[in-house]
Design an enzyme around this catalytic site. Structure first.
Site, PDB file in Angstrom:
ATOM      1  N   CYS A  58       0.953  -1.318   0.121  1.00  0.00           N
ATOM      2  CA  CYS A  58      -0.150  -0.096  -0.333  1.00  0.00           C
ATOM      3  C   CYS A  58       1.310   1.494  -0.117  1.00  0.00           C
ATOM      4  O   CYS A  58       1.717   1.557   0.710  1.00  0.00           O
ATOM      5  CB  CYS A  58      -0.904   0.440   1.205  1.00  0.00           C
ATOM      6  N   VAL A  59       0.971   1.871  -0.918  1.00  0.00           N
ATOM      7  CA  VAL A  59       1.891   2.786  -1.005  1.00  0.00           C
ATOM      8  C   VAL A  59       1.041   4.096  -0.907  1.00  0.00           C
ATOM      9  O   VAL A  59       0.100   4.453  -0.470  1.00  0.00           O
ATOM     10  CB  VAL A  59       2.103   2.472  -2.863  1.00  0.00           C
TER      11      VAL A  59
END
Lengths: 100, 135, 112
Positions: free
Chosen positions: C111-112
């Protein structure tokens, strides 16, 4: 003197150097990535088998376990020790040389 | 995003002794979100990352070898292991974790992710890559 | 920078986004409490996802990215639950991000 080695013999020459620069009969303890030196059938197994006849070679059990190396896969004559054994070796020998 | 590129993560370090192998794994998992053609190569001491039976309970480290089993979920399904590196370390493919993925193009059949290749084959695969990342 | 959450007279270390620093600090009670701070009441449907995430972490040692979570939930609990609409309804701040927080896991990998 107790000699410890913590680098993989396939990546660095620390283990070779520890053999070359320690007196015959010395204790050599393999820890961290150096425990891979104890594997039988490897490209360096011949050197290690020879070393077992001239030095007392130990490997640290928790580091063996972490890397998934079973005792049956080790070169004969190499002795397995736990953290207590590490301490005993350090106490028995007056000095410790760490080959990094 | 433009055309799909071939990304390869080349892993040449043993686990636990340094942070490289964990970093390589994490970056590969993060990178998997970008829908590229991702593969991993395990060369030199990197093959030790895939050794089965890792147990860190006595050394107090995180056993991140378990995470390699999730690579299939992240659509990383090509794990190339160099045969010569295995041999030099006295290992065979049976010593490695049995990693698999579900093939979406083949009725979700479970297939092995690990492909043992020799140096020459791996050189060809590396030559085809667009981006190479080293750990 | 370290942050923390106060609960039942104790402080628990978290990262700067409120994820518990130590897995072993987690309890269902602290999960409920962290959710309340976000104005979220955890029901059975939330717990199904939280428990799934904890089991996933136990098995793989990673907190899955949202895409991976959605697919895995679909496989385990059925297609009616393994889709973004259902999961975003439960966790509007992002199913993986928010549910991992209540599950006491680190921020999801990927998850950026």
């Amino acid at each position: 003197m107790l000699h410890t080695v913590n680098k993989s013999p396939f990546q660095k020459n620390s283990f070779d150097t520890s053999l070359r620069l320690s007196r015959k009969g010395s204790d050599i303890l393999l820890i961290e990535d150096a425990v891979y030196a104890a594997l039988k059938d490897s490209a360096i197994a011949k050197t290690v088998k020879q070393a077992v006849t001239t030095h007392s070679i130990y490997v640290l059990e928790p580091d063996l376990m972490a890397r998934g190396l079973q005792p049956a896969r080790l070169i004969k004559g190499i002795q397995i020790v736990g953290y207590e054994g590490f301490v005993e070796l350090a106490v028995k020998n007056d000095k410790v040389q760490s080959w990094l | 995003m433009g055309a799909i590129k071939k990304f390869m993560y080349i892993n040449r370090t043993a686990p636990y002794g340094s942070i490289y192998s964990l970093e390589g794994l994490e970056v590969a998992l993060i990178g998997a979100a970008f829908d590229q053609d991702v593969s991993m190569a395990f060369v030199d001491d990197g093959v030790f990352q895939l050794k089965k039976g890792q147990d860190t309970s006595k050394s107090g480290m995180k056993n991140f070898s378990l995470a390699y089993s999730a690579l299939g979920d992240y659509d990383i399904t090509k794990l190339y292991v160099e045969k010569e590196s295995l041999q030099a370390r006295g290992l065979t493919v049976e010593d490695l974790m049995p990693l698999t993925y579900e093939d979406q193009d083949d009725d979700y059949q479970e297939k092995p992710s690990i492909r043992v290749v020799d140096s020459e084959q791996l050189a060809d695969i590396i030559a085809e890559q667009d981006v190479l990342l080293n750990y | 920078m370290t942050a923390f959450v106060e609960f039942n007279g104790r402080t628990y270390d978290t990262d700067e986004e409120g994820y518990l620093a130590n897995l072993s600090d987690w309890s269902p009670e602290i999960a409920d409490y962290m959710a309340k701070l976000d104005d979220c009441d955890l029901g059975d449907a939330h717990w199904e996802v939280i428990n799934f995430l904890r089991a996933y972490y136990q098995k793989y040692q990673i907190a899955p990215a949202v895409r991976v979570l959605t697919k895995a939930i679909g496989k385990k609990l059925g297609k009616d639950k393994g889709n973004s609409k259902y999961l975003y309804q439960l966790f509007p701040y992002g199913p993986a991000k928010q549910a991992c927080k209540y599950a006491g896991l680190p921020k999801p990998t990927g998850c950026v």
